[in-house]
Write a protein that holds these residues in place. Structure first.
Motif, PDB file in Angstrom:
ATOM      1  N   SER A 199       0.822  -1.216   0.000  1.00  0.00           N
ATOM      2  CA  SER A 199       0.000   0.000   0.000  1.00  0.00           C
ATOM      3  C   SER A 199       0.852   1.261   0.000  1.00  0.00           C
ATOM      4  CB  SER A 199      -0.929   0.013   1.220  1.00  0.00           C
ATOM      5  OG  SER A 199      -0.174   0.184   2.393  1.00  0.00           O
ATOM      6  N   GLN A 200       2.132   1.118   0.345  1.00  0.00           N
ATOM      7  CA  GLN A 200       3.033   2.276   0.347  1.00  0.00           C
ATOM      8  C   GLN A 200       3.798   2.396  -0.965  1.00  0.00           C
ATOM      9  OE1 GLN A 200       5.554   2.642   3.798  1.00  0.00           O
ATOM     10  NE2 GLN A 200       4.011   1.788   5.140  1.00  0.00           N
ATOM     11  N   GLY A 201       3.387   1.638  -1.954  1.00  0.00           N
ATOM     12  CA  GLY A 201       4.053   1.705  -3.249  1.00  0.00           C
ATOM     13  C   GLY A 201       5.163   0.680  -3.329  1.00  0.00           C
ATOM     14  N   VAL A 202       6.081   0.912  -4.271  1.00  0.00           N
ATOM     15  CA  VAL A 202       7.155  -0.051  -4.516  1.00  0.00           C
ATOM     16  C   VAL A 202       8.108  -0.055  -3.323  1.00  0.00           C
ATOM     17  CG1 VAL A 202       9.051  -0.631  -6.065  1.00  0.00           C
ATOM     18  CG2 VAL A 202       6.939   0.321  -6.984  1.00  0.00           C
ATOM     19  N   ASN A 203       8.405  -1.250  -2.820  1.00  0.00           N
ATOM     20  CA  ASN A 203       9.374  -1.451  -1.746  1.00  0.00           C
ATOM     21  C   ASN A 203       8.981  -0.761  -0.430  1.00  0.00           C
ATOM     22  OD1 ASN A 203      11.525  -3.140  -1.595  1.00  0.00           O
ATOM     23  ND2 ASN A 203      13.053  -1.523  -1.765  1.00  0.00           N
ATOM     24  N   GLY A 204       7.712  -0.682  -0.148  1.00  0.00           N
ATOM     25  CA  GLY A 204       7.262  -0.108   1.120  1.00  0.00           C
ATOM     26  C   GLY A 204       7.547  -1.066   2.268  1.00  0.00           C
ATOM     27  N   TYR A 205       7.759  -0.514   3.454  1.00  0.00           N
ATOM     28  CA  TYR A 205       8.132  -1.335   4.623  1.00  0.00           C
ATOM     29  C   TYR A 205       7.164  -1.042   5.762  1.00  0.00           C
ATOM     30  CZ  TYR A 205      10.900  -2.671   8.756  1.00  0.00           C
ATOM     31  OH  TYR A 205      11.313  -3.204   9.944  1.00  0.00           O
ATOM     32  N   ASN A 206       6.644  -2.109   6.376  1.00  0.00           N
ATOM     33  CA  ASN A 206       5.727  -1.944   7.500  1.00  0.00           C
ATOM     34  C   ASN A 206       6.424  -2.436   8.768  1.00  0.00           C
ATOM     35  OD1 ASN A 206       3.568  -2.243   9.398  1.00  0.00           O
ATOM     36  ND2 ASN A 206       2.164  -2.072   7.658  1.00  0.00           N
ATOM     37  N   GLN A 207       6.956  -1.486   9.510  1.00  0.00           N
ATOM     38  CA  GLN A 207       7.761  -1.860  10.675  1.00  0.00           C
ATOM     39  C   GLN A 207       6.895  -2.372  11.829  1.00  0.00           C
ATOM     40  OE1 GLN A 207      10.001   1.213  12.595  1.00  0.00           O
ATOM     41  NE2 GLN A 207      11.518  -0.216  13.373  1.00  0.00           N
ATOM     42  N   SER A 208       5.745  -1.714  12.043  1.00  0.00           N
ATOM     43  CA  SER A 208       4.926  -2.109  13.195  1.00  0.00           C
ATOM     44  C   SER A 208       4.455  -3.555  13.064  1.00  0.00           C
ATOM     45  CB  SER A 208       3.727  -1.173  13.327  1.00  0.00           C
ATOM     46  OG  SER A 208       2.869  -1.326  12.227  1.00  0.00           O
ATOM     47  N   LEU A 209       4.053  -3.950  11.875  1.00  0.00           N
ATOM     48  CA  LEU A 209       3.612  -5.338  11.689  1.00  0.00           C
ATOM     49  C   LEU A 209       4.778  -6.313  11.797  1.00  0.00           C
ATOM     50  CD1 LEU A 209       0.881  -5.467   8.923  1.00  0.00           C
ATOM     51  CD2 LEU A 209       0.816  -6.569  11.133  1.00  0.00           C
ATOM     52  N   THR A 210       5.955  -5.880  11.325  1.00  0.00           N
ATOM     53  CA  THR A 210       7.135  -6.742  11.437  1.00  0.00           C
ATOM     54  C   THR A 210       7.435  -7.021  12.900  1.00  0.00           C
ATOM     55  OG1 THR A 210       7.992  -5.682   9.443  1.00  0.00           O
ATOM     56  CG2 THR A 210       9.548  -6.974  10.719  1.00  0.00           C
ATOM     57  N   VAL A 211       7.397  -5.968  13.711  1.00  0.00           N
ATOM     58  CA  VAL A 211       7.663  -6.125  15.154  1.00  0.00           C
ATOM     59  C   VAL A 211       6.584  -7.003  15.793  1.00  0.00           C
ATOM     60  CG1 VAL A 211       7.824  -4.873  17.345  1.00  0.00           C
ATOM     61  CG2 VAL A 211       8.929  -3.950  15.298  1.00  0.00           C
ATOM     62  N   SER A 212       5.323  -6.755  15.422  1.00  0.00           N
ATOM     63  CA  SER A 212       4.220  -7.563  15.980  1.00  0.00           C
ATOM     64  C   SER A 212       4.382  -9.037  15.612  1.00  0.00           C
ATOM     65  CB  SER A 212       2.879  -7.066  15.437  1.00  0.00           C
ATOM     66  OG  SER A 212       2.712  -5.722  15.719  1.00  0.00           O
ATOM     67  N   LEU A 213       4.810  -9.287  14.378  1.00  0.00           N
ATOM     68  CA  LEU A 213       4.980 -10.670  13.910  1.00  0.00           C
ATOM     69  C   LEU A 213       6.114 -11.355  14.668  1.00  0.00           C
ATOM     70  CD1 LEU A 213       4.018 -12.753  11.797  1.00  0.00           C
ATOM     71  CD2 LEU A 213       5.753 -11.868  10.266  1.00  0.00           C
ATOM     72  N   ILE A 214       7.221 -10.635  14.832  1.00  0.00           N
ATOM     73  CA  ILE A 214       8.360 -11.208  15.575  1.00  0.00           C
ATOM     74  C   ILE A 214       7.926 -11.550  17.008  1.00  0.00           C
ATOM     75  CG2 ILE A 214      10.641 -10.666  16.550  1.00  0.00           C
ATOM     76  CD1 ILE A 214      11.176  -9.011  14.000  1.00  0.00           C
ATOM     77  N   THR A 215       7.225 -10.629  17.613  1.00  0.00           N
ATOM     78  CA  THR A 215       6.764 -10.847  18.997  1.00  0.00           C
ATOM     79  C   THR A 215       5.836 -12.062  19.063  1.00  0.00           C
ATOM     80  OG1 THR A 215       6.824  -8.464  19.228  1.00  0.00           O
ATOM     81  CG2 THR A 215       5.720  -9.663  20.976  1.00  0.00           C
ATOM     82  N   ALA A 216       4.906 -12.134  18.120  1.00  0.00           N
ATOM     83  CA  ALA A 216       3.941 -13.245  18.119  1.00  0.00           C
ATOM     84  C   ALA A 216       4.632 -14.582  17.906  1.00  0.00           C
ATOM     85  CB  ALA A 216       2.891 -13.006  17.031  1.00  0.00           C
ATOM     86  N   LEU A 217       5.629 -14.607  17.000  1.00  0.00           N
ATOM     87  CA  LEU A 217       6.344 -15.866  16.736  1.00  0.00           C
ATOM     88  C   LEU A 217       7.161 -16.286  17.958  1.00  0.00           C
ATOM     89  CD1 LEU A 217       7.496 -15.258  13.049  1.00  0.00           C
ATOM     90  CD2 LEU A 217       5.915 -17.012  13.827  1.00  0.00           C
ATOM     91  N   ARG A 218       7.766 -15.309  18.617  1.00  0.00           N
ATOM     92  CA  ARG A 218       8.552 -15.647  19.829  1.00  0.00           C
ATOM     93  C   ARG A 218       7.645 -16.173  20.935  1.00  0.00           C
ATOM     94  NH1 ARG A 218      12.680 -10.574  19.409  1.00  0.00           N
ATOM     95  NH2 ARG A 218      14.245 -11.621  18.134  1.00  0.00           N
ATOM     96  N   GLN A 219       6.477 -15.565  21.035  1.00  0.00           N
ATOM     97  CA  GLN A 219       5.511 -16.045  22.027  1.00  0.00           C
ATOM     98  C   GLN A 219       5.053 -17.462  21.712  1.00  0.00           C
ATOM     99  OE1 GLN A 219       2.510 -13.016  21.997  1.00  0.00           O
ATOM    100  NE2 GLN A 219       3.614 -11.679  23.413  1.00  0.00           N
ATOM    101  N   GLY A 220       5.077 -17.802  20.428  1.00  0.00           N
ATOM    102  CA  GLY A 220       4.683 -19.162  20.011  1.00  0.00           C
ATOM    103  C   GLY A 220       5.787 -20.177  20.193  1.00  0.00           C
ATOM    104  N   GLY A 221       6.925 -19.758  20.721  1.00  0.00           N
ATOM    105  CA  GLY A 221       8.003 -20.691  21.009  1.00  0.00           C
ATOM    106  C   GLY A 221       9.047 -20.806  19.914  1.00  0.00           C
ATOM    107  N   HIS A 222       8.981 -19.976  18.893  1.00  0.00           N
ATOM    108  CA  HIS A 222       9.962 -20.038  17.808  1.00  0.00           C
ATOM    109  C   HIS A 222      11.155 -19.143  18.134  1.00  0.00           C
ATOM    110  CE1 HIS A 222       7.147 -22.162  15.220  1.00  0.00           C
ATOM    111  NE2 HIS A 222       6.220 -21.284  15.568  1.00  0.00           N
TER     112      HIS A 222
END
Lengths: 224, 468
Positions: B7-30
């Motif tokens: 949605s941010q065009g070519v090569n856009g980066y979503n930092q908040s979702l990246t952080v949320s995903l990392i946190t969620a995966l760590r909580q899942g034991g990965h």
């Protein structure tokens, strides 16, 4: 007052009231039958997605596939990449496919000086398939993609053309054209409505893959 | 990997979702790599794009950071305004065999979730963002099969075959870069099948690639090239590399110059259109147009790529000056993709002179005889003569498309009107136009007309205006 006058007019017409009622009921029955027939006819006519075969079946057992970048003829931002990601996701979910990485395809595109929005020639498709070691190549274009927001309602529309090419020859095997609107999935009130372009794209891909499975185009598809 | 935001065009980066995903995966034991470690890896390997990696970098990621799986994610749709919507997709790649083992997508709009009495319905974008991520992760399998032994990767990293089109006997070069560690470089045998021939590629240590050079055959045609790699773990699989076209045939070109014709020659007054016609449907690489004078001296030239539908020459030199009237040759040269050359000439005559009008007035038996003549042999398109009184009243007029022409004006009418004016207009078939005005027509009568009866009388330039 008006009702009375109409009643009077009917009374003066000379037909008994019960006959009028029978006629009304009969008319309603006919109308209902007509509506059912129309809906039925519409359902029969709706052969979407539309499949065009350019090569005779059978297509053989194929389990490795490369999906080329989708070109876009719409003004929707990143339409090609959006549909590509959803298509890849659904394809991987759909069966025991060996799907080539998007990065490998883009790398070969760069090496061959091919722009992602350019349709490759049969020889280029053959080279891509041979380099990646795949039996089938899938490519396509987004013919239309739009999402209108009216108050709380969202009206997404997607129209795509997805093709399967034979990797050993680069020739087009089948082309599938599909068009959907979110409104078409309404069951009752707001139930069933598809309210996002990604949700509608996902359904469109699922319907295309289901058709391909029925036609025996993608034998590696397990369960959809 | 960092989540790409389309949605941010070519090569856009979503930092908040990246952080949320990392946190969620760590909580899942990965065990999840830190964001900094991933970004360092991307910088080291010059990875400038989000959302995907090629096999080489996937293997590098495993070797350098000991990663078993890579999760790519992308935000396909993001609408913060009501009704808010988000669309996510994710792909999981196993690094041991560089295979995509899971992919999924999830989307949510605020109007998708409608409960009885409106209880616990998401209202804001933040609500659906968290819900969509949870749904996506819930769809992801909890455990994956890990492969310990590295499987055979694709052999060929890059292949180049050049040129695509060449003349018979020209040199073809094929360069092959293989995957793998430098230890196996040079131990593999790389063979190229070109038609019925076999060509072995030689390993070049300086560039760490295999190179084969061979001469194209004498016969025209398309030749396919197939690659075969064997030795050091390679199984000798044939890989189609591409093809090249041998073309020794000169393009068939014809030239048509469009313009008015006179005596079987195209005449240029304003401009001429030069239309190249390819008699066979061959692609033209580039062209050159040359203008030569009658002595063969090149006056100007122009060139370009491809083949234009038509060219226009305005009869000018490269510096913008007009060329003098005369005969010229237009030469058009064209080269096809194999540099086969063809040159086609065409003749053109530059003619810019205006019609040359001559007028003679004689007195015969008290009447004036006006005689109009044309000085050159270019046919006229039309001419018109008007004799006007001093007050501007038209006394006599004549028109036609051929000269010479004579007409008689009675002497009485002339005497009564004072000085007579003659306006003469003529245009030739090439568009050359002239307007001449004579203020005193009767003053043009020779003093002793009886001596000059048989001679041509050329109208003096007094009062004449050329406006071409």
């Amino acid at each position: 007052m008006i009702f009375k006058r109409v009643t009077a007019a009917v009374a003066f017409s000379g037909l008994p009231r019960f006959l009028k009622r029978v006629g009304l009921v009969f008319s309603l029955l006919l109308m209902g039958q007509g509506i059912v027939a129309c809906v039925g006819l519409d359902l029969v006519k709706d052969k979407r997605p539309y499949l065009q075969e350019f090569s005779p079946a059978p297509y053989g057992v194929v389990c490795s596939v490369a999906v080329l970048p989708f070109s876009s003829k719409t003004g929707y931002n990143q339409a090609g990449r959006l549909f590509y990601r959803i298509f890849m996701g659904q394809l991987v979910q759909a069966g025991s496919w060996q799907v080539t990485l998007e990065g490998d395809i883009r790398k070969i595109y760069r090496q061959m000086h091919l722009a992602p929005w350019v349709k490759p020639t049969p020889e280029q498709i053959k080279i891509i398939a041979s380099r990646l070691g795949v039996e089938r190549v899938i490519g396509g274009e987004i013919l239309s993609m739009e999402e209108k927001v009216r108050g709380k309602a969202v009206e997404p529309k997607v129209e795509v053309r997805v093709c399967i090419y034979d990797g050993s020859t680069g020739k087009l095997l089948v082309a599938t054209i599909h068009r959907r609107e979110g409104e078409e999935y309404r069951k009752m009130l707001h139930f069933g409505l598809v309210n996002s372009i990604t949700g509608l794209s996902k359904i469109v891909v699922q319907e295309i893959l289901t058709l391909w499975e029925k036609k025996g185009l993608v034998p590696c598809l397990d369960v959809l | 990997m960092p989540i790409e935001d389309l949605s941010q065009g070519v090569n856009g980066y979503n930092q908040s979702l990246t952080v949320s995903l990392i946190t969620a995966l760590r909580q899942g034991g990965h065990t999840v790599l830190s964001e900094d470690a991933v970004i360092d890896f991307m910088v080291r390997n010059r990875i400038r794009w989000l959302g995907y990696l090629d096999s080489t970098n996937v293997v590098k990621l495993r070797e350098e950071l000991g990663v078993d799986f890579i999760l790519f994610g992308s935000v396909n749709q993001l609408r913060q305004k009501a009704p808010s919507a988000i669309g996510l997709s994710a792909m999981l790649i196993r690094t041991a065999d560089v295979r995509m083992i899971w992919a999924g997508s999830g989307e949510l709009c605020t109007v998708d979730v409608q409960h009885l009495l409106g209880l616990a319905e998401p209202q804001t974008f933040a609500d659906i963002e968290a819900m969509a991520l949870q749904r996506l992760l819930a769809a992801m399998p909890k455990s994956f099969t890990t492969i310990t032994s590295e499987q055979v990767q694709r052999l060929v990293d890059n292949v180049s075959l050049a040129p695509a089109v060449l003349r018979p006997g020209g040199l073809v070069t094929c360069r092959v870069k293989l995957f793998g560690s430098p230890a196996v470089f040079g131990k593999r045998k790389v063979m190229l099948s070109v038609g019925t021939r076999e060509v072995e590629a030689v390993f070049r240590e300086d560039a760490e690639l295999y190179e084969a050079v061979w001469r194209a055959p004498d016969n025209d045609g398309r030749y396919s090239v197939t690659l075969n790699v064997s030795g050091a773990g390679a199984d000798g699989e044939n890989i189609f590399v591409g093809s090249y076209l041998v073309d020794g045939t000169v393009p068939q070109l014809s030239l048509q110059v469009l313009g008015p014709k006179f005596k079987d020659r195209v005449v240029l007054r304003d401009k001429v259109y030069i239309v190249p016609i390819l008699l066979d449907s061959e692609l033209i690489s580039h062209w050159k147009m040359t203008i030569l004078d009658k002595d063969g001296v090149v006056l100007m030239a122009d060139h370009g790529n491809g083949m234009p539908e038509r060219l226009v020459w305005h009869g000018k030199l490269a510096d913008g000056h007009f060329v003098p009237d005369g005969d010229y040759t237009i030469e058009l040269s064209a080269w096809d993709r194999a540099e086969n050359e063809v040159t086609v000439p065409a003749q053109v005559q530059v003619f810019r002179r205006a019609p040359e009008l001559e007028i003679a007035v004689e007195l015969q038996d008290k009447d004036f005889v006006i005689d109009l003549r044309h000085g050159n042999d270019v046919p006229l398109s039309y001419w018109r003569a008007e004799i006007l009184s001093q007050d501007g009243v038209v006394i006599r007029e004549a028109t036609g498309d051929r000269l010479p022409y004579s007409f008689i004006l009675s002497s009485t009418s002339g005497q009564n009107q004072g000085k007579l004016r003659l306006v003469l207009v003529a245009q030739d078939i090439f568009g050359g136009k002239i307007t001449r005005k004579f203020e005193d027509l009767l003053g043009m009568i020779p003093q002793d007309s009886s001596d000059q009866v048989e001679e041509e009388v050329i109208a003096p330039e007094v009062g004449g205006i050329d406006d071409f």
